[in-house]
Structure formats: structure tokens, C-alpha cells
Design a protein around this motif. Structure first.
Motif, PDB file in Angstrom:
ATOM      1  N   GLY A  80       2.270  34.535  43.437  1.00 36.26           N
ATOM      2  CA  GLY A  80       1.066  35.101  44.011  1.00 36.26           C
ATOM      3  C   GLY A  80       0.928  36.587  43.768  1.00 36.26           C
ATOM      4  N   THR A  81       1.855  37.173  43.020  1.00 35.14           N
ATOM      5  CA  THR A  81       1.791  38.621  42.823  1.00 35.14           C
ATOM      6  C   THR A  81       1.332  39.007  41.424  1.00 35.14           C
ATOM      7  N   ARG A  82       1.385  38.092  40.482  1.00 40.26           N
ATOM      8  CA  ARG A  82       1.036  38.465  39.102  1.00 40.26           C
ATOM      9  C   ARG A  82      -0.427  38.152  38.813  1.00 40.26           C
ATOM     10  N   ASP A  83      -0.932  38.757  37.765  1.00 40.07           N
ATOM     11  CA  ASP A  83      -2.275  38.406  37.304  1.00 40.07           C
ATOM     12  C   ASP A  83      -2.216  37.018  36.702  1.00 40.07           C
ATOM     13  N   LEU A  84      -3.202  36.209  37.014  1.00 36.41           N
ATOM     14  CA  LEU A  84      -3.240  34.861  36.443  1.00 36.41           C
ATOM     15  C   LEU A  84      -4.602  34.628  35.817  1.00 36.41           C
ATOM     16  N   VAL A  85      -4.599  34.086  34.610  1.00 36.99           N
ATOM     17  CA  VAL A  85      -5.870  33.707  33.994  1.00 36.99           C
ATOM     18  C   VAL A  85      -6.037  32.202  34.076  1.00 36.99           C
ATOM     19  N   PHE A  86      -7.264  31.785  33.937  1.00 38.47           N
ATOM     20  CA  PHE A  86      -7.506  30.346  33.843  1.00 38.47           C
ATOM     21  C   PHE A  86      -8.521  30.095  32.748  1.00 38.47           C
ATOM     22  N   TYR A  87      -8.526  28.887  32.265  1.00 41.75           N
ATOM     23  CA  TYR A  87      -9.484  28.487  31.235  1.00 41.75           C
ATOM     24  C   TYR A  87     -10.224  27.230  31.685  1.00 41.75           C
ATOM     25  N   ILE A  88     -11.491  27.155  31.304  1.00 40.96           N
ATOM     26  CA  ILE A  88     -12.199  25.881  31.407  1.00 40.96           C
ATOM     27  C   ILE A  88     -12.090  25.249  30.028  1.00 40.96           C
ATOM     28  N   CYS A  89     -11.465  24.068  29.984  1.00 40.28           N
ATOM     29  CA  CYS A  89     -11.112  23.448  28.703  1.00 40.28           C
ATOM     30  C   CYS A  89     -11.715  22.066  28.588  1.00 40.28           C
ATOM     31  N   SER A  90     -11.761  21.608  27.352  1.00 36.20           N
ATOM     32  CA  SER A  90     -12.051  20.184  27.153  1.00 36.20           C
ATOM     33  C   SER A  90     -10.896  19.402  27.785  1.00 36.20           C
ATOM     34  N   PRO A  91     -11.143  18.160  28.192  1.00 35.18           N
ATOM     35  CA  PRO A  91     -10.088  17.413  28.891  1.00 35.18           C
ATOM     36  C   PRO A  91      -8.796  17.273  28.088  1.00 35.18           C
ATOM     37  N   ASP A  92      -8.851  17.364  26.765  1.00 32.77           N
ATOM     38  CA  ASP A  92      -7.604  17.284  25.987  1.00 32.77           C
ATOM     39  C   ASP A  92      -6.958  18.660  25.791  1.00 32.77           C
ATOM     40  N   LEU A  93      -7.513  19.672  26.444  1.00 29.17           N
ATOM     41  CA  LEU A  93      -7.013  21.062  26.426  1.00 29.17           C
ATOM     42  C   LEU A  93      -7.156  21.731  25.057  1.00 29.17           C
ATOM     43  N   LYS A  94      -7.793  21.062  24.111  1.00 28.60           N
ATOM     44  CA  LYS A  94      -7.860  21.638  22.761  1.00 28.60           C
ATOM     45  C   LYS A  94      -8.857  22.788  22.690  1.00 28.60           C
ATOM     46  N   ASP A  95     -10.003  22.601  23.337  1.00 27.67           N
ATOM     47  CA  ASP A  95     -11.031  23.639  23.255  1.00 27.67           C
ATOM     48  C   ASP A  95     -11.096  24.409  24.554  1.00 27.67           C
ATOM     49  N   ARG A  96     -10.994  25.736  24.453  1.00 21.98           N
ATOM     50  CA  ARG A  96     -11.142  26.572  25.636  1.00 21.98           C
ATOM     51  C   ARG A  96     -12.545  27.165  25.620  1.00 21.98           C
ATOM     52  N   ALA A  97     -13.326  26.813  26.622  1.00 24.79           N
ATOM     53  CA  ALA A  97     -14.737  27.198  26.610  1.00 24.79           C
ATOM     54  C   ALA A  97     -15.002  28.438  27.456  1.00 24.79           C
ATOM     55  N   TYR A  98     -14.092  28.779  28.339  1.00 28.86           N
ATOM     56  CA  TYR A  98     -14.352  29.897  29.262  1.00 28.86           C
ATOM     57  C   TYR A  98     -13.020  30.423  29.768  1.00 28.86           C
ATOM     58  N   LYS A  99     -12.948  31.746  29.905  1.00 34.96           N
ATOM     59  CA  LYS A  99     -11.727  32.355  30.441  1.00 34.96           C
ATOM     60  C   LYS A  99     -12.066  33.193  31.662  1.00 34.96           C
ATOM     61  N   GLY A 100     -11.287  33.077  32.694  1.00 25.82           N
ATOM     62  CA  GLY A 100     -11.493  33.901  33.882  1.00 25.82           C
ATOM     63  C   GLY A 100     -10.153  34.280  34.477  1.00 25.82           C
ATOM     64  N   SER A 101     -10.171  35.125  35.490  1.00 29.33           N
ATOM     65  CA  SER A 101      -8.904  35.418  36.155  1.00 29.33           C
ATOM     66  C   SER A 101      -8.992  35.067  37.629  1.00 29.33           C
ATOM     67  N   LEU A 102      -7.860  34.680  38.188  1.00 27.60           N
ATOM     68  CA  LEU A 102      -7.848  34.280  39.587  1.00 27.60           C
ATOM     69  C   LEU A 102      -7.886  35.502  40.493  1.00 27.60           C
ATOM     70  N   ASP A 103      -8.541  35.355  41.626  1.00 25.02           N
ATOM     71  CA  ASP A 103      -8.549  36.428  42.628  1.00 25.02           C
ATOM     72  C   ASP A 103      -7.143  36.589  43.197  1.00 25.02           C
ATOM     73  N   LEU A 104      -6.944  37.687  43.898  1.00 23.37           N
ATOM     74  CA  LEU A 104      -5.663  37.896  44.568  1.00 23.37           C
ATOM     75  C   LEU A 104      -5.473  36.864  45.674  1.00 23.37           C
ATOM     76  N   PRO A 105      -4.231  36.600  46.044  1.00 18.98           N
ATOM     77  CA  PRO A 105      -3.981  35.600  47.086  1.00 18.98           C
ATOM     78  C   PRO A 105      -4.572  36.012  48.425  1.00 18.98           C
ATOM     79  N   GLN A 106      -5.033  35.027  49.180  1.00 24.65           N
ATOM     80  CA  GLN A 106      -5.402  35.276  50.561  1.00 24.65           C
ATOM     81  C   GLN A 106      -4.754  34.193  51.414  1.00 24.65           C
ATOM     82  N   THR A 107      -4.741  34.426  52.703  1.00 24.91           N
ATOM     83  CA  THR A 107      -4.087  33.461  53.583  1.00 24.91           C
ATOM     84  C   THR A 107      -5.145  32.607  54.248  1.00 24.91           C
ATOM     85  N   ASP A 108      -5.053  31.302  54.053  1.00 26.92           N
ATOM     86  CA  ASP A 108      -5.979  30.403  54.731  1.00 26.92           C
ATOM     87  C   ASP A 108      -5.671  30.457  56.227  1.00 26.92           C
TER      88      ASP A 108
END
Ligand code: 9MR
Ligand code: 9MR
Length: 611
Positions: A80-108
Motif C-alpha cells: 500500500g505504499t508504492r505507486d501502482l499502475v493498472f491497465y484495462i486489457c483485452s481478456p487475454d491480456l494481450k492488448d492494453r487499451a488504457y493505463k492509469g494509476s491507483l489512488d493512495l490507500p484509504q481505510t474503509d
């Protein structure tokens, strides 16, 4: 189950992919360094999102559980302390259509889980995707598209067909869930508690049809009341969509929407529950005790009508009056039915006015009469809200001055969501539908009340770990908490209609995201929908039919730390107190009154989408 078969095929493909791509361990990387793109190519249940889909123009959020303090499920292993990116991918993970980064952790605030939001609202492509977080894993698949919830709208409405008493559920309409007729209910005894001069105890009545209430096979007027009021409101508010959506049920009345056809199946049963002698309505049609877990056709226990009551009679009056208004829109269909509804409603009202406080008391009844009754009580010791609801519906449908005092004396400060025991809000929603009939000051106070509630919810949503109104208040995790979430969605949609502020429409959608998987349990709470949904609901038909997949389209009760079933749950934390086990009826039963606001929510969202 077909959906998940496809999903498992994807899984197997991915396993093969991982095997050939030389997935590396974490060697040489410090925990806080960015994860290499080469690992995390497996499904992660720590990623929580709507397992069905998103609208192209709508908000799109997923949540990563980094640390699960409640111990319900494991977190992702992320510190929960490092920068994390995420991708929106095709279901086979071959094509990455979008890249974003996760927000910092919060406590539910409720679960105390640490969560990180992945917002991909800016991504508007249509198609099928997964969300992939390198080093963590990928999500269940989802669809982005206009009408993303069209199939869901049909599924949650079709559910009622499978729940019909007194007729065979045929292969042509039900496929694997076809079954022989159960509970003909053409030989129902008048229980001692329900006896009257014209119908002494032991008299035989015929009260066939209607829906089984829930996991059990009894039929309760009070719970039919809120269910029918909510479903009739769908017909009233979205007639164009209702005309288009074909649920695939047998049609007996020509020219009415399938949803209305389904509603009328229960309405015709309700009509049989009124004593024509005095207009009073029986509280329920029931066995003395719950049936075992057998199929409907195998159940042979004696059925009774039990005790007339004020709340049941007024709920009945409200439903019949509202039904008359809906039927009025289809003049050629169902000859005579509208008039029967209006007469029945007026007669019921008269009985209730003469018997304003006849409350259902199952304990007292069981002490006084044989057999004792042990099935669902739906006991409610307050009839003021039922008087308001019935009075409003009768006034709006007849215009008669007899009911006008209910509207004239109504004072509204706060507006909350309805429940089976508190139905006033159903009446308030109806007043908003016919504004010309409502005194302007009253109308303004209803709008103020709804906007105040919606505004309070809106201002607190960012503090929740799952970005949903359901999740703000631990006290809302009651028996049937998932219906609380759906009903909050309905109120938010009213706020949207009143204010024109789109934000409320999207907040309603956030609660649907919650129900479809973006929550502290990771379940999509509707049977047969999404990738990870209940398989063992407390539902006699699903358990006894010999088919692995439960009857589809049913919303389970949801997290409930009350655990009134005495079962072992993984945790007592309110938003995680859920287990997918058949005996756990306090969190895993299904019920007609819980699906109804879900139908409203999904249909209302879909009605505003281009199609
Ligand atoms: O199956 C019943 C379910 O529909 C009700 O919601 C619940 C609470 O009234 O009761 C269930 O029946 C259980 C009963 O209360 C106690 N004995 C076991 C029954 C089946 O699990
Ligand atoms: O939904 C009802 C819930 O609000 C009550 O707390 C609970 C106990 O009285 O009963 C629930 O209703 C059940 C009914 O009594 C029998 N059929 C199944 C219903 C859903 O569990």
C-alpha cells in the motif's frame, strides 16, 4: 453458469499464457519498487469491481484490497505504499487499451480494510475487458457498452416467473429450471384466527397463484405489498422500456408489457385474499410450519389463511389502487380488472378505517388457536404509514374527496427508504408522479426531504472504501441489507429526477456497482450473474431441484452481522458478515421484496441509456 464457463475458458487460456511467458518471481526487487510487467498474470480476488459492466460515459471504478484486517478474504499482498499502475486489457491480456494509476490507500471505515481506488472513467471504449495490475493480478471480466445492463434487467425481472405457485414452470420458458406445479392452493382452510361469521374456522377457500415469498413457500400480503408497489412503479415510470423488454414468460393478456403480466400473476392471488363479506384482508396464506427443503410439487402440508390485519389490508388497498392507475394505460387489456381493483381497494380501506389497529400477533394467535403458526411473521405494530400509502394511492387513482384528508394532513420532514414495515415513502414517490394533484407546499417538502437525504449520502461517499452510499453506515447492514442498497439507489434516482443533477444518477449506479461486486466481500450478490456469485442461496427450489446452478436472477439478502440463523460466518464485521451457505437464511436467502428495488434500479438506469 454459461457465462462462467466462458470465463473459465479465459482462465485456462491465461494459465497457458503464463506458462509460456516465463513468469518471474520477485527476485532482486524491493517491495516498494514498481512491479515488473511480467508477473501477476492470474486472477486476483483482491480486485473488486462490477462483474457485469459499465456505461461508456459513466464512472468506472475498481477497488484493490491491499490489506484485509477483517480476515474475510486475503488482501493483495501489496504494502500500500508504492505507486501502482493498472491497465484495462483485452481478456487475454494481450492488448492494453488504457493505463492509469491507483489512488493512495484509504481505510474503509466499516471493515477497516485498506483499499485503493482504480478510476478508469476516462476510458470510454466499448467491448470486453479485464483490469490488470502488474504484480497483483487481473480482475473478473466486464463489458463496457451502452445498455450494459440490458440482459441484467431481464434476468432480475424474469426471476419472479420461477417463483410462481400453482402452475407448472415449463421447459419452454424456464429451460433447466422447469418444474411441476406446486401448491395449488385451491383447498385453503380458514384458520381460527381468521374466522368470521360468513367464513367460520375450517371453511375452504380457493386462493391459487402468486409468488412464493422467498426461500420458503408461503405467501404474505404485507411483503407482497411493498414488492408490488415497487414493481408497479417500474411500469408507471418506465412504460416505454417496459413495452420493449421481453422477459420470455407465457403471456395471457395481450398488449401489456411482460413485466406487468408477471405482476398481475401475483395481483390475481392477492385479490383472493380479501374477504368479500367485509373487505378485510388476510395477513398470509401459509403452512403451520415451514416446509422442509423439498420441491414445491412434493409439499402437501395443509394451507391456511391466517388473521385479517390492518397493515395487510392497507397494503392491499394501496397495491390495488396503484394497479388500477397502471391498468388504465392499457384500456384494451384485462377487461374488468381495473374496476375490480378499485372496488377491492375501496372496500379494504373501509375495513381498515373501522379496524385501525388490528396488528398481527403470531405468539398470541398460536396460544389461542390450533395449529400454532410458526412461519414468517411480518409483524408490524404501526399502521400510520400504511394509512398514508393507501390513502395516497386511492386519492391519486380515484380523485375522491374521501381520501383527500390523508394528503392534506401529511407533513413531511425527512424522507427515508421504504421497507416492508415502513411504506410511507412509496406514497411520497407516487405523489411526485402526479404533481398536479398535490398541494405545492407538500410537494416542495417531499422534494426537500429527498434532496436532503441524497445530499447527505453524496457528501460522505468519498470516505467509504468502496465508493458507494451503501457502506457509509454500519447500521444499514440489516437482514436484507442488499435491498437497502437497492432502495438507496431508487431514492437517489428520485433526487436526480427532482434536481436534474446527473451526479445522483451516477451515485445510484455506484450502489449497483456495489451489488455487482465492488464491495467488502467480493461477491456479485445476484444468482447466475457475474463471475463470483452465490451458489447456495437459502432457497428451497434452488436447493432441491438437483441442478447445480441456483435459480437465476435473485438478489440474496446480503451482509448481516445479526446472524439470526445461528450459522458460523467468517466475520461479524457488518459489511463482510456474509457466507454463501444454504442454512444461512439471515444473509443468503432470496426474497420478492429485495429483488423489486433492484428491478427498479436497473430498469431506471437502462431507461436513460441510448438504445
Ligand atoms: O426457511 C425459513 C426462511 O424462509 C425464513 O426466512 C427463516 C426465518 O423465519 O426461517 C427459515 O426456516 C428455518 C426455521 O426458522 C428454523 N428451523 C430451520 C428452518 C429452515 O432452515
Ligand atoms: O425480511 C424479513 C426481515 O426484515 C425480518 O427481520 C425477518 C425476521 O422476521 O424476516 C424476513 O422475512 C422473511 C419472512 O419472515 C419469511 N420468508 C422469508 C423472508 C426473508 O428472509
Amino acid at each position: 453458469m454459461r457465462r462462467s464457463m466462458g470465463f473459465y475458458r479465459i482462465l485456462m487460456g491465461l494459465a497457458a499464457l503464463a506458462a509460456t511467458s516465463g513468469v518471474a518471481g520477485q527476485s532482486g526487487t524491493s517491495p516498494d519498487a514498481p512491479a515488473p510487467l511480467s508477473y501477476g498474470k492470474h486472477l486476483s480476488q483482491a480486485i473488486r469491481l462490477n462483474q457485469v459492466g459499465f456505461y461508456p460515459d459513466g464512472p468506472k471504478r475498481a477497488v484493490l484490497v491491499t490489506i484485509d484486517t477483517g480476515g474475510y478474504q486475503t488482501g493483495s499482498g501489496d504494502t500500500g505504499t508504492r505507486d501502482l499502475v493498472f491497465y484495462i486489457c483485452s481478456p487475454d491480456l494481450k492488448d492494453r487499451a488504457y493505463k492509469g494509476s491507483l489512488d493512495l490507500p484509504q481505510t474503509d471505515p466499516i471493515s477497516t480494510q485498506k483499499t485503493r481506488l482504480a478510476d478508469f472513467s476516462a476510458f470510454k471504449d466499448t467491448g470486453n475487458f479485464v483490469l490488470w495490475i502488474p504484480g497483483i493480478g487481473y480482475s473478473y471480466p466486464f463489458h463496457i457498452g451502452y445498455g450494459a445492463f440490458g440482459p441484467l434487467a431481464l434476468t432480475v425481472a424474469k426471476a419472479y416467473y420461477y417463483q410462481r405457485a400453482s402452475m407448472p414452470i415449463s421447459m419452454a420458458y424456464a429451460g433447466p429450471w422447469s418444474r411441476p406445479e406446486g401448491h395449488p392452493d385451491d383447498h385453503v382452510l380458514v384458520h381460527g384466527s381468521a374466522a368470521s361469521a360468513g367464513r367460520p374456522a375450517g371453511s375452504v377457500l380457493s386462493c391459487p397463484g402468486g409468488w412464493y415469498d422467498a426461500g420458503d413457500y408461503n405467501k404474505y400480503i404485507v411483503n407482497s405489498g411493498i414488492t408490488m408497489g415497487t414493481l408497479l412503479s417500474v411500469c408507471e415510470d418506465f412504460p416505454d422500456l417496459a413495452a420493449k423488454l421481453k422477459t420470455g414468460i407465457p403471456l395471457t393478456d395481450q398488449g401489456i408489457p411482460d413485466l406487468l403480466e408477471e405482476i398481475l400473476y401475483n395481483l390475481r392471488w392477492m385479490l383472493t385474499m380479501q374477504d368479500p363479506g367485509d373487505g378485510g384482508v388476510y395477513h398470509k396464506l401459509t403452512n403451520a410450519q415451514f416446509d422442509p427443503f423439498i420441491m414445491p410439487a412434493e409439499a402437501r402440508t395443509t394451507r391456511y389463511v391466517v388473521a385479517k390485519g390492518t397493515c395487510a389490508t392497507l397494503d392491499f388497498a394501496a397495491v390495488m389502487a396503484q394497479a388500477a392507475r397502471v391498468l388504465d394505460k392499457y384500456p384494451g387489456a384485462c377487461p374488468g380488472l381495473k374496476d375490480s381493483c378499485l372496488q377491492a381497494a375501496a372496500k379494504a380501506w373501509t375495513w381498515a378505517v373501522a379496524h385501525p389497529q388490528v396488528y398481527y400477533d403470531q405468539t398470541g394467535i398460536s396460544q389461542q388457536y390450533t395449529p400454532a403458526i410458526g412461519t414468517g411473521a411480518y409483524g408490524d405494530r404501526q399502521s400510520a404509514d400504511e394509512f398514508v400509502w393507501a390513502g395516497i394511492e386511492l386519492y391519486l387513482s380515484t380523485g375522491s374527496l374521501q381520501y383527500k384528508p390523508v394528503v392534506d394532513t401529511l407533513h413531511v420532514d425527512a424522507v427515508g427508504i421504504p421497507s416492508w414495515s415502513d411504506v410511507r415513502t412509496l406514497g411520497l414517490y407516487s405523489l411526485l408522479r402526479v404533481p398536479s394533484a398535490v398541494p405545492p407546499a407538500l410537494l416542495a417538502s417531499i422534494k426537500r426531504g429527498i434532496l436532503a437525504q441524497a445530499g447527505r449520502w453524496a457528501s460522505a461517499v468519498a470516505q467509504t472504501g468502496y465508493h458507494a452510499v451503501m457502506g457509509e453506515n454500519p447500521r444499514e447492514y440489516v437482514w436484507g441489507s442488499n435491498a437497502v442498497a437497492a432502495n438507496q439507489g431508487v431514492l437517489l434516482l428520485e433526487a436526480w429526477k427532482i434536481s436534474g443533477d446527473r451526479a445522483y444518477y451516477w451515485l445510484a449506479l455506484d450502489n449497483l456497482d456495489y451489488l455487482l461486486g465492488r464491495n467488502a466481500t467480493g461477491y456479485c450478490f445476484i444468482t447466475g450473474v457475474g463471475s463470483h456469485s452465490p451458489l447456495h442461496p437459502h432457497h428451497r427450489i434452488s436447493e432441491a431441484d438437483g441442478i447445480i446452478a441456483p435459480v437465476p436472477g435473485w438478489l440474496v439478502g446480503g451482509p448481516n452481522p445479526g446472524r439470526q440463523d445461528g450459522c458460523v460466518y467468517p466475520t461479524a464485521i457488518p459489511n463482510q458478515a456474509y457466507t454463501d451457505l444454504t442454512p444461512a437464511y439471515a444473509c443468503n436467502e432470496i426474497a420478492i421484496n429485495w429483488n423489486a428495488p433492484l428491478v427498479y434500479l436497473v430498469w431506471a438506469l437502462e431507461a436513460d441509456q441510448p438504445r
